[in-house]
Design a protein around this motif. Sequence first.
Motif, PDB file in Angstrom:
ATOM      1  N   VAL B 623    -111.846   3.900-120.140  1.00 28.77           N
ATOM      2  CA  VAL B 623    -111.550   3.333-118.827  1.00 28.77           C
ATOM      3  C   VAL B 623    -110.272   2.520-118.980  1.00 28.77           C
ATOM      4  O   VAL B 623    -109.954   2.040-120.062  1.00 28.77           O
ATOM      5  CB  VAL B 623    -112.678   2.422-118.306  1.00 28.77           C
ATOM      6  CG1 VAL B 623    -113.884   3.230-117.928  1.00 28.77           C
ATOM      7  CG2 VAL B 623    -113.021   1.342-119.326  1.00 28.77           C
ATOM      8  N   SER B 624    -109.555   2.410-117.901  1.00 32.56           N
ATOM      9  CA  SER B 624    -108.339   1.631-117.962  1.00 32.56           C
ATOM     10  C   SER B 624    -108.028   1.041-116.606  1.00 32.56           C
ATOM     11  O   SER B 624    -108.456   1.556-115.573  1.00 32.56           O
ATOM     12  CB  SER B 624    -107.197   2.503-118.490  1.00 32.56           C
ATOM     13  OG  SER B 624    -106.137   2.564-117.590  1.00 32.56           O
ATOM     14  N   ASN B 625    -107.332  -0.039-116.631  1.00 30.28           N
ATOM     15  CA  ASN B 625    -106.882  -0.651-115.386  1.00 30.28           C
ATOM     16  C   ASN B 625    -105.436  -1.041-115.562  1.00 30.28           C
ATOM     17  O   ASN B 625    -105.027  -1.574-116.593  1.00 30.28           O
ATOM     18  CB  ASN B 625    -107.721  -1.908-115.086  1.00 30.28           C
ATOM     19  CG  ASN B 625    -107.288  -2.539-113.778  1.00 30.28           C
ATOM     20  OD1 ASN B 625    -106.248  -3.182-113.709  1.00 30.28           O
ATOM     21  ND2 ASN B 625    -108.071  -2.343-112.748  1.00 30.28           N
ATOM     22  N   ALA B 627    -102.544  -3.141-113.490  1.00 35.23           N
ATOM     23  CA  ALA B 627    -102.273  -4.004-112.344  1.00 35.23           C
ATOM     24  C   ALA B 627    -100.778  -4.319-112.355  1.00 35.23           C
ATOM     25  O   ALA B 627    -100.264  -4.891-113.309  1.00 35.23           O
ATOM     26  CB  ALA B 627    -103.095  -5.272-112.448  1.00 35.23           C
ATOM     27  N   SER B 669     -99.880  -3.561-106.838  1.00 34.17           N
ATOM     28  CA  SER B 669    -100.654  -2.334-106.777  1.00 34.17           C
ATOM     29  C   SER B 669    -101.554  -2.270-107.989  1.00 34.17           C
ATOM     30  O   SER B 669    -101.376  -3.014-108.956  1.00 34.17           O
ATOM     31  CB  SER B 669     -99.737  -1.109-106.710  1.00 34.17           C
ATOM     32  OG  SER B 669     -98.958  -1.040-107.867  1.00 34.17           O
ATOM     33  N   ASP B 670    -102.482  -1.393-107.908  1.00 33.22           N
ATOM     34  CA  ASP B 670    -103.490  -1.364-108.944  1.00 33.22           C
ATOM     35  C   ASP B 670    -104.030   0.053-109.100  1.00 33.22           C
ATOM     36  O   ASP B 670    -104.185   0.767-108.113  1.00 33.22           O
ATOM     37  CB  ASP B 670    -104.635  -2.307-108.532  1.00 33.22           C
ATOM     38  CG  ASP B 670    -105.557  -2.586-109.689  1.00 33.22           C
ATOM     39  OD1 ASP B 670    -105.150  -3.367-110.562  1.00 33.22           O
ATOM     40  OD2 ASP B 670    -106.652  -2.019-109.732  1.00 33.22           O
ATOM     41  N   ILE B 671    -104.270   0.409-110.325  1.00 29.81           N
ATOM     42  CA  ILE B 671    -104.912   1.703-110.572  1.00 29.81           C
ATOM     43  C   ILE B 671    -106.079   1.480-111.521  1.00 29.81           C
ATOM     44  O   ILE B 671    -105.915   0.866-112.579  1.00 29.81           O
ATOM     45  CB  ILE B 671    -103.929   2.705-111.208  1.00 29.81           C
ATOM     46  CG1 ILE B 671    -102.828   3.053-110.222  1.00 29.81           C
ATOM     47  CG2 ILE B 671    -104.658   3.976-111.630  1.00 29.81           C
ATOM     48  CD1 ILE B 671    -101.873   4.056-110.770  1.00 29.81           C
ATOM     49  N   ALA B 672    -107.227   1.944-111.133  1.00 27.63           N
ATOM     50  CA  ALA B 672    -108.385   1.905-112.022  1.00 27.63           C
ATOM     51  C   ALA B 672    -108.729   3.333-112.396  1.00 27.63           C
ATOM     52  O   ALA B 672    -108.683   4.223-111.546  1.00 27.63           O
ATOM     53  CB  ALA B 672    -109.557   1.245-111.315  1.00 27.63           C
ATOM     54  N   SER B 673    -109.023   3.561-113.667  1.00 26.41           N
ATOM     55  CA  SER B 673    -109.216   4.940-114.117  1.00 26.41           C
ATOM     56  C   SER B 673    -110.356   5.052-115.108  1.00 26.41           C
ATOM     57  O   SER B 673    -110.624   4.138-115.878  1.00 26.41           O
ATOM     58  CB  SER B 673    -107.968   5.456-114.830  1.00 26.41           C
ATOM     59  OG  SER B 673    -106.812   5.006-114.211  1.00 26.41           O
ATOM     60  N   GLY B 696    -108.297   5.713-109.207  1.00 24.76           N
ATOM     61  CA  GLY B 696    -108.278   5.104-107.879  1.00 24.76           C
ATOM     62  C   GLY B 696    -107.027   4.272-107.747  1.00 24.76           C
ATOM     63  O   GLY B 696    -106.706   3.488-108.636  1.00 24.76           O
ATOM     64  N   SER B 697    -106.303   4.474-106.661  1.00 22.51           N
ATOM     65  CA  SER B 697    -105.039   3.782-106.489  1.00 22.51           C
ATOM     66  C   SER B 697    -105.049   2.931-105.230  1.00 22.51           C
ATOM     67  O   SER B 697    -105.512   3.367-104.178  1.00 22.51           O
ATOM     68  CB  SER B 697    -103.906   4.807-106.397  1.00 22.51           C
ATOM     69  OG  SER B 697    -102.732   4.184-105.936  1.00 22.51           O
ATOM     70  N   SER B 698    -104.496   1.742-105.356  1.00 25.57           N
ATOM     71  CA  SER B 698    -104.439   0.852-104.186  1.00 25.57           C
ATOM     72  C   SER B 698    -103.400   1.313-103.179  1.00 25.57           C
ATOM     73  O   SER B 698    -103.287   0.747-102.109  1.00 25.57           O
ATOM     74  CB  SER B 698    -104.120  -0.572-104.627  1.00 25.57           C
ATOM     75  OG  SER B 698    -102.805  -0.637-105.133  1.00 25.57           O
ATOM     76  N   LYS B 702    -108.917   3.258 -98.487  1.00 23.20           N
ATOM     77  CA  LYS B 702    -110.166   3.311 -99.227  1.00 23.20           C
ATOM     78  C   LYS B 702    -110.775   4.709 -99.361  1.00 23.20           C
ATOM     79  O   LYS B 702    -111.196   5.117-100.435  1.00 23.20           O
ATOM     80  CB  LYS B 702    -111.174   2.394 -98.537  1.00 23.20           C
ATOM     81  CG  LYS B 702    -112.137   1.757 -99.485  1.00 23.20           C
ATOM     82  CD  LYS B 702    -112.838   0.583 -98.809  1.00 23.20           C
ATOM     83  CE  LYS B 702    -113.614  -0.209 -99.845  1.00 23.20           C
ATOM     84  NZ  LYS B 702    -114.102  -1.472 -99.313  1.00 23.20           N
ATOM     85  N   ARG B 705    -108.734   7.205-101.782  1.00 23.21           N
ATOM     86  CA  ARG B 705    -108.159   6.510-102.915  1.00 23.21           C
ATOM     87  C   ARG B 705    -108.349   7.236-104.234  1.00 23.21           C
ATOM     88  O   ARG B 705    -107.520   7.153-105.117  1.00 23.21           O
ATOM     89  CB  ARG B 705    -108.825   5.135-102.968  1.00 23.21           C
ATOM     90  CG  ARG B 705    -108.399   4.265-104.075  1.00 23.21           C
ATOM     91  CD  ARG B 705    -108.977   2.888-103.870  1.00 23.21           C
ATOM     92  NE  ARG B 705    -108.373   2.244-102.733  1.00 23.21           N
ATOM     93  CZ  ARG B 705    -108.892   1.180-102.117  1.00 23.21           C
ATOM     94  NH1 ARG B 705    -110.041   0.677-102.510  1.00 23.21           N
ATOM     95  NH2 ARG B 705    -108.272   0.645-101.090  1.00 23.21           N
TER      96      ARG B 705
END
Lengths: 534, 1133
Positions: B623-625, B627, B669-673, B696-698, B702, B705
Amino acid sequence: MKHIFNKYYTGIISVMLIILTSCNDLNQVPTGQFTDETYWYSTDKASYVLNMAYNQMMNDSYFFANEALSDNLFVCRTSDEKLISSGIGSATTGRFANEWSDCFGGIRTCDTFLENVDRVPGMDATLKARMIAETRFIRASLFFRLTTWYGDVPLFEKNLTVAESKTIARTSHADVLKFVRAELDAAAKDLPTSYPKADIGRVTSGAAISLKARTYLYENDWANVVATCKQVIDSKVYSLFSDYAGLFSAANENNSEVILDVQYVPTLRTWSEYFDFAPPSAGRRVNQQAPTQELVDSYLMLTGDSIHATGSGFVETNPYVNRDPRLAATVLFDGGKWKMPDGTDLTIKIKPGSGTIDEYKSGSGNNSLTGYYMKKYADPTYTGSFNSGLNLILIRYADILLMYAEAQNELGKMDQATWDATIKLIRSRAGFTTSNALDYNSSWTQADLRKIIRNERRIELALEGTRIFDIRRWKTAETVLNGYPHGAQYGTAGVDNGYIRLDKRSFNPNRDYLFAVPQAQKDLDPNLGQNPGY
Amino acid sequence: MNILKITNSKQEHRRCVFPIFIFLLFIGSINLSAQNRKLTLSLEKVSLRQLFNAIEKQSDYKFLYRDFILDDKKDLSIRVEGKEVTSVLDQVLPGKELQYKIQGNNINIIRKYIVSTGTPITIKGTVVDESGEPLIGASVMQRGAASNSRITDINGNFLMTVQPGAALSIKYIGYISEDVVVKDDRTLKIRLSEDVKKLDEVVVIGYGTAQRKSVVGAVDQINSKKIEDRPVSNLSQALQGVAANLTIQQKSMNPNDNQLNINIRGVGTMGNNDPLVVIDGLVTSLSSLSQLNPSDVENISILKDAGSAAIYGSRSANGVILVTTKKGKLDTKPVIRLNTLVGMQSPNVLYKPVAGFENAILKDEAAFNTGNPLPYSPAQIQDLKANGAGSEWFLDQILQSALQQNYSLSLSGGSSNSTYMVSAGYVNQRSNFVSGSNPSYGMDRYNFRTNMVNQYGKFKLTTILSYNRTESNAPNASTGNLMADGGRIPNYYYYQQKAPNGHYLINDVLSQFTPLGSLEAAGFNKYDTDYINGSTTGELKVFNGLTAKAMAGIDLYADHRYSRGLEVPYYSSATATAPSITQNVGGSTSDWNEKRYTINTQFLLDYDRTFNKTHHVGGLLGVSNEAYSRYSNEIWMNYVDPNLGIPTSQTALAGNMGGKTTPMNTTKSDIASAFGRLSYSYKDKYYGEVSFRYDGSSKFAKDNRWGFFPSVSGGWRISEEPFMNSYKSKVGDLKFRGSYGVLGNQNVGDYNFLTVYTTYNNSYGFNGVSASGTGFQLGNPVLTWEQSANFNLGLDATFFNNNLYASFDFFNKETSGILLNPITPSVLGTTVGMQNSGKMQNRGWELTIGYHAKTGDFKHNISFNLADSRNKVITFTGNEVIRSGDKTDIIRVGSPFASYYGYKTDGFFKSYADIQNSAIPVGLDASQLAPGDVKYKDINHDGVIDSKDRQILGNAFPRYTFGLTYDVTWKGFDLNMLIQGVGERTMFLRGELIEPFHANYSYVIYQHQLDFWTPTNTDSKWPRLALPGSTSDVNNYGYSSQTQIMNAAYIRLKNIAIGYTIPKSITSRFGVQKLHLSVNAQNLLTFSPLSFYDPESSEYGNDMGGSGGGVGANSGRSYPTLKYVGFGLDLEF
């Protein structure tokens, strides 16, 4: 092994959760911009949208470029206006696309204001009514601009969706005008005749009526021109400003003659076209456009005679003496004066042989190719590179008088009284004193008067962006915009009596009275159709 | 390392005819039990190898051994019937000093280590490389007694006490390990050969590494050797030409404005084509490549296909560039390395004006041709000729040769459980623009790096910290203006930029300012960038094969610009007392700050294990984030104090200050993966891999995303099949591989899904007081990921004992839902942020060949790559858009993206009759044209040339790009060169370089324009001379046509270096381990049909102008091509 895995598994899952919930949120909203949800909450914010509509109503670049489409100016470098006046404008010409998109851009701003202003809580009802009227005026002026250039145009009263924008058809010119006039009437009702100081520059009821007069003028609907102009005249709100040259100076902005203008603010909201219009020794960049000999020749002698009239006293080798003072206020010619920001007057030597950097040179587009420079609206209070805060007048009272005179004459109703209330006022303000120049001559036929009034209109309003609309409605564009324009008498001796022969122009009466519907727009919306000849 | 030779049994062969992917389902289900059999053999005079083959044929056994331990003597004769395999081996192996060990159905053959009871002896050994240079830090270990080991010292020496007959194993990273048996000699000299064979190369892939032979995606790796010692000021430049379909175009060589286009596999989308850049596992921006110290880079991997890139799903559609920096090595003494490159860069302007008087004569000719009065009298021409001797072109006056220096110092080493690499770098590249008495223009970069790895038992901690600072001093004038203004003045003696009394002069052409005045007196733009890239990674070996890895890192930029505009008075003559125009009236100061950073956190579980030496299983789950935040602010003042630039009583904040305050310019912006990979390989023969990423991208609303990006790939090393045995021994390795996957792209503005209102200052005014206005942009709530489906087929092969390596790839990429600024009708009255519309296809191929050869003392290393990509627009709103500006191009369905568009030419009019009988551009007066003017093709035969006759004229994206590197060493000498080029490309060139006396803007005719049409030179390159503005001139140059289209193919000797390593016998006296001297040159030779303009230059960015813009054109506004010649010095202690 299994319990080891389980042990780690628990740890891993918790780390994963921590990572996924940390840092920036996936729900981000801008901090420097408002969204549709957050915008419409104050009167101020609503007024900013209206201000943007003012910004889009008209701008300096069209103001000066429109004149370049006419026979008053020659484009020394390249521009879309030069292409168009050379007869090679096509559906892909940039000016056609830009005018179209700029007008509709302004219309969207107006419609957005009108559709959302009711969302603003606690807005003063009178103020709201006025702001709506201002907006409707601006929207009507934009539709009028559109229909004047393009004839039939898409007409709508609320924002289009993307889908609608791809299918909308054009409404007939007549119906668009009908809409414009109705909107102007409605706006006039809620607009004041004048404003307190802080609001000077906003549209007035006088502006709405005057613009309506124009909508009739461009249709040669003389009776209605007379009727609407008379409304303006009788309102007694406006009068001619005392000094013709001073009318276009920063010191006299918002004077009694101004009915509608584009407002600028020194250093903050400026225009800088004169960077490319001014003479070299004034510190300009290049020369984009310059007055033609034809414009210069249209100015009368101080006697009131045309330079071509016998006994006018015109001397070809010393052509700029004893001329209508408006010539020197409008055009910079050899030996003319140029006011510098420090207050000094430069004498500009254009005639070849002077040895100055202002000297006319064949084939050098950095100097004027006509031997003349523009002067009206040159603002010595500029800062930086000719950044001027001087307002640009769109409709002034002299125009109303000229419209009125022209319409009366076309109706066969020109008489001493009308003359004295219009042309005579204008000429005496310009500085004419002789009876020959000022007084009505009952022997003039309607055709004589038509010539006189049209020429007066050309001179009085020269370089103010109106000429192109006049020669189009008179249908004289096909004459004056065909063939070679000329510059001063610095050219090859044997050619055109030594007047510089400039690039040939061409005007196709079957095509060029209307702009083309932009090709790209036609491609996106097949229902638009095209004007004849493109 | 030698290749583990694996032979296969019959039964397994049968199993393996199943398609590759089936193997993914077979994990754990393959029968591993051995089936022993009695042997019956009758062999005469065979080698051990032949014996083993015979045994394998009769049984399920397979033999595993290292090639070098078998001799090839055919000295065995065996006759047995119904014997166990053990008895056969017992019979023959002792004589060969070998022993065996049976594990399952594998028989491992190893050396028999005689543990002698004899007296131990102390031996002194030296480990050297092929050129005899000592290898420091090589490990020497006694086989069977691992505790007895040594590391070679600074002279490559070691001392060791062993019994005679003991076997030593000598290992050194990057070299082929050697085993030697100690006999009676007390001294040993071991020579290790460099391991240059591609198959065992360790390749960095997404979140891990793999051996080249097992890579099934399209991955190119560029090792430090190709980057080091290149006299380039940034890493991106060093990557040009070294990998297939890694297309790098250097648009400007200006150190202050170093513009490079980077494309991996061409143009795949109509929007942002930037590849994803990852440095040591941290996602960063493309510009970071230019911030790194090239000497710090260990290797760079280019992930091109879905198979390799899908693990980076979200933003990998344009390919991925993985940069790994150098680490220290365990158990090595400290090594200090100093690299120095110092050279001069000289500007090479390829167009030159004619002599002054010639210019005047030709201008007269142009005027005469078009019936205008002659601008120059014979007397004036005489005057120009008589006084012309000392005149210098303005452009030559403002350009100079400039110094470039690169220094890099590093210290690296390691103990048994930790390693370190500490480095510092300094680059100083001066601008080729003169600066007068100002500080010189140019760029300085400082790099510092610490890479530490610490191992505590099962736990490994890697900390990386790099700090990079770039300081730049640029002119307060654009390169374009400086170059164009410098170039458009004819060489007339009376044109001067500066009078002897110091006055800057204007003239009738340059009436505002001159480039010299701008450079010397008009101020400056100072930029500085602090870039920090740092991360901490903890790795824990959880249990057999499973590693847990957590990383936190930051990629931080702090940018600052301080600009001053200074007033420069210009005079009309040296004697004028008052200036006639002032540049930068009132002066200005602007100060801009920006901070942007990405915080990246990752957690990975990595599983890697081989079962029974047969089944290699790899798994990755993570998992990665990421920001991202950006803040900026700016203040801009006019009318400031001329010396300090601080406010005075007259100071005004400049024009529109909107968008320059911090809240305005803040974006987040933010990406969660979540991502994963599962790979399986069977006996290094069959490979299968699946990977996915869920992002998921900001940047999207919603509901839209999340994007899922999967890929599947497989490989078949056919040369490992028994039926290919003879191929393998005679030819080499052969592998097929393929992948398919879907990749994503989210390169849109941060808030495009929302309708936004932006307030601008000074939009209007009422009665002299300015008022704000609000504009808006429609949002698109259904905006979502752009997706690109990638298909890749590849083939890897080796020849000549693995000395020749070849790789071929074919790819097809279809990008759909392309994020475009939709072209909406103007009646809409506004723009719509972005829309998923548009589809594009991009396909191409790549060929990479590497070759190593040794002839006598010469060692050659050649690598060559050749690639092509071509794209096609499949769907586009409105089907086409023509973009006109300085040039005309078109985005049209069915054609390559952003193709040049205009009229085709049909030579020149031959006669007046020809003009009468030909179609001419609409609106032009035929009577004004003359023979020698350009004739256009009336494509639709309607009798006029109008917009309907326009055709596609070419495309600016390079095709058939190639690169060739050649290294050769001979004793201490080395030579390396890089040749790079483009096989097919068109370029639109406008303005003064095409049209003599261009549009009353340029007053020059250049030497390359002299081949113009005259009645006696009808076979000319250019049309007849005509004055600007004339009908002929409008006809000849006023339309976008083939007249402006150039063939910009080229071959360039990008780099050449000749070096010499001073023998160590000499340098060691001064304590120096290595001293290498070299002479380097860049851009020494170029061959191109386009002789007067740099064929590499491009007006486009790597998105070909994207869907919105790109209407500039190449012209005399580019920074000149630079030639570099310099010296290099490498020192090692």
